[in-house]
Design a protein around this motif. Structure first.
Motif, short mmCIF file in Angstrom:
data_model
loop_
_atom_site.label_atom_id
_atom_site.label_comp_id
_atom_site.label_asym_id
_atom_site.label_seq_id
_atom_site.Cartn_x
_atom_site.Cartn_y
_atom_site.Cartn_z
N THR A 48 -10.00 -50.81 -6.19
CA THR A 48 -11.34 -51.17 -6.34
C THR A 48 -12.26 -49.85 -5.14
N GLY B 134 -14.98 -48.73 -4.33
CA GLY B 134 -16.08 -50.76 -4.60
C GLY B 134 -16.61 -50.80 -3.01
N ALA C 207 -11.73 -58.22 -6.76
CA ALA C 207 -10.58 -57.68 -7.48
C ALA C 207 -8.82 -58.46 -7.29
N ILE D 267 -14.70 -53.43 -10.37
CA ILE D 267 -13.78 -54.36 -10.49
C ILE D 267 -13.12 -54.62 -11.50
N GLY E 69 -10.87 -51.33 -10.87
CA GLY E 69 -10.12 -51.51 -10.39
C GLY E 69 -8.56 -51.70 -10.67
#
Lengths: 258, 149
Positions: A130, A135, A143, A195, A198
């Protein structure tokens, strides 16, 4: 020379390597190398992802041909490494055939990573991927939780020996479901897409994909195509799992229909 | 970007555990993944995504070959681990996302994109595999022994 033992040794080596994620041409090469140490005249092996066929023949012996069906394949690259090492040592003359065969028999009993390690690894893989895909660190934490639950599903499926493609469908839908629920429950501005991207990384068919390309390059067209199909079906299974959950989510939101 | 490369290292390192790669090789697998992703990120502003993926995959392939020789291990071990960040999982997901939303223009776009990325990785591997190959044993006697017939 105990040629029957040699033949058994070569097939067992091929069997272990093929079952644990080696490329087809490497398995063929290993079997041929081991059989070649006998200096017999006919040495042939034909390997596909689902089976091994090998022949050994010489004027001095009766012909041996063996067909072995491989029905279960997992990924355990340390076994490939060990088998490769043993066969190489045997071919260089560092081990006798009996020693090499004994050592090969112990490869399957070598301990792998514990469930706790795997559990943590699954979680953190999802978390770090992620971050790799830009992210936020809060996304990464969510995640990680999803990755850990994926590990639990993996253990469950392995214990009851359920179908691998079914695992991908269930895994994909659990990831999507948890991502949707967690982003709804936690009141921060989190990105559901990152999310999910990932978290599906542990399921993505990287090995099948890489091996499909490498087998095709080496001219093993049968293996290349079958592995490519495997990768495609895995991708489609994940897509089905994730897609169904997203579809339900958008339907509940009153979004556009298919 | 540093955060991304470091995460790529740890992601690949931990992924290698899922593949049950032995402890001695884990570090090198992580380096493969990090270097591949680093090259990809550096070339991304200059090139298209496809070309960047190609360069990243090329770097992974070359590095894996070097590590395989140094560590005396099948090249697959490093290759499979290192290629994972570059495998088009994200693009594939985008395609699925738009299938669920029913926007088929975007589905075609992202579906074709993932095919292009897969092709780029394939070409990168072909290049190195064709130029470098370890010594193979030759087949000498094809066909069966005449005496045994």
């Amino acid at each position: 020379m105990n040629y029957k033992l040699l033949f058994k040794f070569a097939l067992l080596a091929g069997d272990i390597m093929l079952k644990n994620g080696a490329e087809t041409y490497r398995v063929e090469d290993t079997i041929n190398r081991i059989l070649r140490t006998s200096h017999f005249r006919v040495i042939e092996s034909f390997v596909t992802p689902t089976g091994i066929m090998a022949t050994l023949d010489d004027p001095s012996i009766d012909m041996i041909t063996y067909v072995r069906r491989i029905d279960k394949r997992t990924i355990n690259l340390s076994k490939v490494e060990l088998t490769n090492d043993i066969s190489r040592q045997y071919c260089q003359g560092n081990l006798t055939i009996e020693e090499a065969y004994e050592e090969l028999l112990t490869v399957n009993k070598k301990p792998t990573y514990s469930k706790i390690t795997l559990f943590i690894a699954y979680g953190l893989v999802a978390g770090f991927f992620t971050l790799v895909f830009e992210g936020h660190y809060l996304d990464a934490i969510v995640a990680t939780v999803i990755g850990c639950s994926l590990a639990l599903i993996h253990f469950l499926f392995r214990r009851y020996e359920l179908n691998k493609f079914f695992y991908d469908i269930v895994g994909g839908s659990v990831i999507a479901l948890m991502a949707i629920l967690l982003t709804k429950v936690i009141p921060f501005g989190m990105d559901m897409n990152v999310i999910i991207i990932g978290s599906i990384m542990p399921l993505v068919p990287g090995v099948a994909f890489t091996n499909a390309i490498r087998d095709t390059i080496e001219g093993n067209l049968v293996s290349g195509v079958s592995r490519a199909v495997e990768a495609l079906i895995v991708a489609a299974s994940i897509a089905t799992g994730v897609g169904v959950m997203l579809k339900i989510y958008y339907m509940l939101q009153g979004g556009v229909g298919l | 970007m540093i955060i991304q490369v470091v995460s790529a290292f740890f992601a690949t390192y931990l992924f290698s555990i899922i593949f049950n790669i032995s402890k001695r090789q884990l570090l090198f697998c992580g380096i493969c993944g990090a270097v591949g992703w680093c090259i990809y990120l550096i070339s991304l502003p200059l090139n298209s995504v496809v070309l960047s993926t190609f360069l990243g995959a090329l770097a992974v392939r070359i590095l894996a070959q070097i590590f395989a020789v140094i560590r005396k291990t099948p090249v697959t071990v490093f290759l499979i681990a290192g290629i994972i960040p570059l495998v088009p999982g994200a693009v594939l997901y985008q395609a699925i996302y738009y299938i669920a939303q029913g926007e088929y223009d975007n589905v075609t776009l992202y579906g074709l994109q993932s095919l292009k990325l897969a092709g780029a990785i394939a070409v990168a591997m072909v290049l190195v595999s064709s130029t470098y190959r370890p010594r193979r044993i030759k087949r000498e006697n094809n066909g069966l022994c005449s005496k045994n017939k």
